[in-house]
Design a protein around this motif. Structure first.
Motif, PDB file in Angstrom:
ATOM      1  N   ARG A 186      62.743  22.622  97.391  1.00  0.00           N
ATOM      2  CA  ARG A 186      61.864  22.163  96.331  1.00  0.00           C
ATOM      3  C   ARG A 186      62.677  21.957  95.062  1.00  0.00           C
ATOM      4  O   ARG A 186      63.787  22.489  94.918  1.00  0.00           O
ATOM      5  N   SER A 187      62.132  21.173  94.160  1.00  0.00           N
ATOM      6  CA  SER A 187      62.807  20.952  92.885  1.00  0.00           C
ATOM      7  C   SER A 187      62.197  21.854  91.815  1.00  0.00           C
ATOM      8  O   SER A 187      61.074  22.343  91.949  1.00  0.00           O
ATOM      9  N   ARG A 188      62.953  22.061  90.762  1.00  0.00           N
ATOM     10  CA  ARG A 188      62.469  22.806  89.602  1.00  0.00           C
ATOM     11  C   ARG A 188      62.276  21.829  88.447  1.00  0.00           C
ATOM     12  O   ARG A 188      62.969  20.820  88.353  1.00  0.00           O
ATOM     13  N   THR A 189      61.327  22.146  87.564  1.00  0.00           N
ATOM     14  CA  THR A 189      61.054  21.228  86.459  1.00  0.00           C
ATOM     15  C   THR A 189      62.277  21.063  85.561  1.00  0.00           C
ATOM     16  O   THR A 189      62.442  20.032  84.912  1.00  0.00           O
ATOM     17  N   GLN A 190      63.152  22.080  85.536  1.00  0.00           N
ATOM     18  CA  GLN A 190      64.375  21.959  84.738  1.00  0.00           C
ATOM     19  C   GLN A 190      65.274  20.847  85.253  1.00  0.00           C
ATOM     20  O   GLN A 190      66.114  20.321  84.505  1.00  0.00           O
ATOM     21  N   GLU A 191      65.087  20.473  86.533  1.00  0.00           N
ATOM     22  CA  GLU A 191      65.879  19.387  87.106  1.00  0.00           C
ATOM     23  C   GLU A 191      65.287  18.008  86.782  1.00  0.00           C
ATOM     24  O   GLU A 191      65.944  16.996  86.981  1.00  0.00           O
ATOM     25  N   TRP A 192      64.046  17.990  86.272  1.00  0.00           N
ATOM     26  CA  TRP A 192      63.418  16.719  85.908  1.00  0.00           C
ATOM     27  C   TRP A 192      63.882  16.351  84.506  1.00  0.00           C
ATOM     28  O   TRP A 192      63.165  16.525  83.521  1.00  0.00           O
ATOM     29  N   ASP A 193      65.081  15.864  84.436  1.00  0.00           N
ATOM     30  CA  ASP A 193      65.736  15.626  83.150  1.00  0.00           C
ATOM     31  C   ASP A 193      65.187  14.356  82.503  1.00  0.00           C
ATOM     32  O   ASP A 193      65.864  13.335  82.409  1.00  0.00           O
ATOM     33  N   ILE A 194      63.933  14.440  82.053  1.00  0.00           N
ATOM     34  CA  ILE A 194      63.310  13.268  81.458  1.00  0.00           C
ATOM     35  C   ILE A 194      63.672  13.168  79.977  1.00  0.00           C
ATOM     36  O   ILE A 194      64.055  14.155  79.347  1.00  0.00           O
ATOM     37  N   GLU A 195      63.560  11.962  79.446  1.00  0.00           N
ATOM     38  CA  GLU A 195      63.697  11.754  78.005  1.00  0.00           C
ATOM     39  C   GLU A 195      62.292  11.924  77.431  1.00  0.00           C
ATOM     40  O   GLU A 195      61.428  11.059  77.578  1.00  0.00           O
ATOM     41  N   GLY A 196      62.062  13.084  76.798  1.00  0.00           N
ATOM     42  CA  GLY A 196      60.716  13.489  76.416  1.00  0.00           C
ATOM     43  C   GLY A 196      60.018  12.533  75.466  1.00  0.00           C
ATOM     44  O   GLY A 196      58.825  12.254  75.611  1.00  0.00           O
ATOM     45  N   HIS A 198      60.411   9.301  75.086  1.00  0.00           N
ATOM     46  CA  HIS A 198      60.001   8.091  75.803  1.00  0.00           C
ATOM     47  C   HIS A 198      58.779   8.358  76.657  1.00  0.00           C
ATOM     48  O   HIS A 198      57.833   7.562  76.690  1.00  0.00           O
ATOM     49  N   PHE A 199      58.766   9.500  77.352  1.00  0.00           N
ATOM     50  CA  PHE A 199      57.640   9.825  78.228  1.00  0.00           C
ATOM     51  C   PHE A 199      56.361   9.997  77.422  1.00  0.00           C
ATOM     52  O   PHE A 199      55.288   9.512  77.811  1.00  0.00           O
ATOM     53  N   ALA A 200      56.464  10.668  76.270  1.00  0.00           N
ATOM     54  CA  ALA A 200      55.296  10.851  75.407  1.00  0.00           C
ATOM     55  C   ALA A 200      54.772   9.510  74.913  1.00  0.00           C
ATOM     56  O   ALA A 200      53.560   9.268  74.896  1.00  0.00           O
ATOM     57  N   GLU A 201      55.686   8.630  74.512  1.00  0.00           N
ATOM     58  CA  GLU A 201      55.277   7.326  74.001  1.00  0.00           C
ATOM     59  C   GLU A 201      54.581   6.505  75.078  1.00  0.00           C
ATOM     60  O   GLU A 201      53.623   5.777  74.796  1.00  0.00           O
ATOM     61  N   ARG A 202      55.041   6.616  76.313  1.00  0.00           N
ATOM     62  CA  ARG A 202      54.401   5.870  77.403  1.00  0.00           C
ATOM     63  C   ARG A 202      52.973   6.368  77.638  1.00  0.00           C
ATOM     64  O   ARG A 202      52.057   5.564  77.829  1.00  0.00           O
ATOM     65  N   CYS A 203      52.776   7.690  77.601  1.00  0.00           N
ATOM     66  CA  CYS A 203      51.430   8.233  77.811  1.00  0.00           C
ATOM     67  C   CYS A 203      50.521   7.910  76.634  1.00  0.00           C
ATOM     68  O   CYS A 203      49.316   7.667  76.813  1.00  0.00           O
ATOM     69  N   GLN A 204      51.083   7.890  75.443  1.00  0.00           N
ATOM     70  CA  GLN A 204      50.305   7.464  74.279  1.00  0.00           C
ATOM     71  C   GLN A 204      49.843   6.027  74.449  1.00  0.00           C
ATOM     72  O   GLN A 204      48.737   5.653  74.023  1.00  0.00           O
ATOM     73  N   ALA A 205      50.680   5.217  75.068  1.00  0.00           N
ATOM     74  CA  ALA A 205      50.319   3.811  75.300  1.00  0.00           C
ATOM     75  C   ALA A 205      49.093   3.707  76.191  1.00  0.00           C
ATOM     76  O   ALA A 205      48.254   2.808  76.010  1.00  0.00           O
ATOM     77  N   ALA A 265      53.844  14.453  66.563  1.00  0.00           N
ATOM     78  CA  ALA A 265      54.339  15.826  66.620  1.00  0.00           C
ATOM     79  C   ALA A 265      54.543  16.287  68.056  1.00  0.00           C
ATOM     80  O   ALA A 265      55.508  17.009  68.361  1.00  0.00           O
ATOM     81  N   SER A 266      53.641  15.883  68.964  1.00  0.00           N
ATOM     82  CA  SER A 266      53.799  16.288  70.362  1.00  0.00           C
ATOM     83  C   SER A 266      54.998  15.588  71.002  1.00  0.00           C
ATOM     84  O   SER A 266      55.676  16.162  71.864  1.00  0.00           O
ATOM     85  N   ALA A 267      55.262  14.340  70.597  1.00  0.00           N
ATOM     86  CA  ALA A 267      56.452  13.645  71.100  1.00  0.00           C
ATOM     87  C   ALA A 267      57.713  14.375  70.685  1.00  0.00           C
ATOM     88  O   ALA A 267      58.665  14.512  71.471  1.00  0.00           O
ATOM     89  N   GLN A 268      57.734  14.871  69.458  1.00  0.00           N
ATOM     90  CA  GLN A 268      58.879  15.659  68.997  1.00  0.00           C
ATOM     91  C   GLN A 268      58.975  16.970  69.762  1.00  0.00           C
ATOM     92  O   GLN A 268      60.068  17.440  70.082  1.00  0.00           O
ATOM     93  N   ALA A 269      57.821  17.556  70.074  1.00  0.00           N
ATOM     94  CA  ALA A 269      57.815  18.833  70.787  1.00  0.00           C
ATOM     95  C   ALA A 269      58.397  18.696  72.188  1.00  0.00           C
ATOM     96  O   ALA A 269      59.216  19.516  72.613  1.00  0.00           O
ATOM     97  N   ILE A 270      57.993  17.652  72.917  1.00  0.00           N
ATOM     98  CA  ILE A 270      58.523  17.495  74.270  1.00  0.00           C
ATOM     99  C   ILE A 270      59.982  17.058  74.233  1.00  0.00           C
ATOM    100  O   ILE A 270      60.791  17.460  75.081  1.00  0.00           O
TER     101      ILE A 270
END
Length: 392
Positions: A186-196, A198-205, A265-270
């Motif tokens: 299984r994978s760990r979330t620490q391995e999901w090296d996302i750019e936070g 960008h991900f927040a901005e996409r969900c905001q969209a 603020a949440s985009a900065q947090a992630i």
């Protein structure tokens, strides 16, 4: 030799590309289809069916967003795959009104093609390593969910709902269990090296997509009324004008609650989180569709209020008006709780107020009830400033 189509990480926030925004346009249509489906099926069964279809639509969009967080959409192969996924999404969206009728295979087949096809592409688009191994796991889970989705499309009656519920359950469970797969662990979330960021901005969209559909409903309904009931010289325009104003102010209030301060603020947090994958999975992947559901329900309510403002508020319409507001506030309260580990007093008070308004609903018109619901939304937005809790 496997080509490396990953984004280049330069230390700054990865920008959202034009092709990603173009891909999103299909989901404006999908959200519109869901809103119209709800209006045509104002029953408990209809509501549950819309909820199931929304989860399917959201998962297709969200899994693609995860993939483009790692892959570079400016590379031609990635761009072509996004366009192909866009086409399949459009076909699926067109089939949503008949998802539980003759369009079942169209919806189930599109779900399977997107979930499996996207995973196959990513496995071939990145070199051996953590990311590729994780998408090998995702591919295994997607094959199971895809098979269930196709089986649901072929089945009839309640079996379709059950199989599609199992399909989305597999995809949701996969992300919660790290896509555990025999032989691949299984994978760990620490391995999901996302750019936070960008991900927040996409969900905001996607929140904007849903709000945009709400605005379209308001405008389209007003245009229909101007060509019909309001076209005559002796038309009684006041209730319709008030309903239009309330619907617009309500949409502004929904936007304000999410985007005024907490979105940035949440985009900065992630982006600054030590485990952005975990925060992306909980605050964005799992909670944002709750807010989207609230917006869809409110849009359906706006259509009814604009069309028949003087009608008595029946049970179904009351649930749309008050339930949509409560659902949106509950989703945003959960979002704030996960990101900042705090309970939003104003949002909880707004949910309680929406519940109490249910006692008033049988005695007033839909216009009065909509005005009360709008007051709740605006009250929450104003309270954010009074309590200074919008971004904390």
């Amino acid at each position: 030799m496997v080509r490396d189509l990953r984004r280049e990480r330069t230390g700054g926030q990865s920008r959202v590309t034009n092709i990603e925004l173009f891909f999103d346009l299909v989901y404006v249509f999908a959200v519109t289809q869901l809103s119209h489906y709800l209006l045509r099926h104002l029953t408990v069964t209809g509501g549950l069916q819309v909820a199931l279809l929304l989860v399917m639509v959201w998962l297709l969009w969200a899994y693609t967003t995860w993939a483009t967080n790692w892959l570079d959409p400016d590379r031609i192969p990635v761009r072509l795959v996004l366009l192909a996924l866009m086409l399949v999404s459009l076909v699926m969206s067109a089939g949503l009104p008949e998802a539980f009728g003759d369009g079942g295979l169209l919806v189930g087949g599109a779900y399977a093609v997107m979930q499996i096809g996207r995973s196959v592409f990513v496995v071939g688009a990145v070199p051996a390593g953590t990311l590729r191994r994780n998408f090998e796991r995702i591919l295994c889970w997607s094959c199971v969910s895809g098979a269930l989705a196709v089986a649901g499309g072929l089945a009839g009656g309640g079996a379709r709902e059950g199989l599609w519920l199992a399909a989305v359950g597999v995809d949701l469970a996969g992300s919660q269990t790290g896509f555990w797969t025999p032989g691949l662990s299984r994978s760990r979330t620490q391995e999901w090296d996302i750019e936070g960021g960008h991900f927040a901005e996409r969900c905001q969209a996607f929140i904007l997509i849903a709000l945009g559909e709400s605005v379209v409903v308001i405008g389209a309904t007003l245009a229909r009324l101007l060509a019909g009931p309001l076209a005559g010289p002796h038309a009684r325009a006041a209730p319709f004008v008030i309903a239009f104003g309330l619907a617009f102010v309500g949409s502004v209030g929904l936007w304000w609650i999410y985007f005024d301060r907490s979105a940035a603020a949440s985009a900065q947090a992630i982006a600054g989180s030590a485990d952005p994958g975990a925060l992306g999975r909980s605050a964005y992947h799992l909670i944002h569709p709750v807010m989207v559901a609230g917006i869809i329900v409110i849009a359906a309510a706006d259509d009814i209020v604009l069309s028949h403002p003087d009608e008595r508020a029946g049970l179904a319409t009351s649930l749309l008006i008050l339930g949509g507001t409560a659902l949106y506030l509950a989703g945003h309260a959960a979002f704030k709780a996960v990101v900042w580990r705090t309970l939003s007093v104003s949002r909880l008070a707004g949910i309680a107020a929406a519940g109490l308004l249910g006692l008033l609903a049988p005695h007033v018109s839909v216009l009065v009830l909509a005005g009360c619901a709008t007051a709740v939304v605006i009250g929450v937005a104003v309270a954010d400033y009074a309590l200074d809790e919008s971004a904390t």
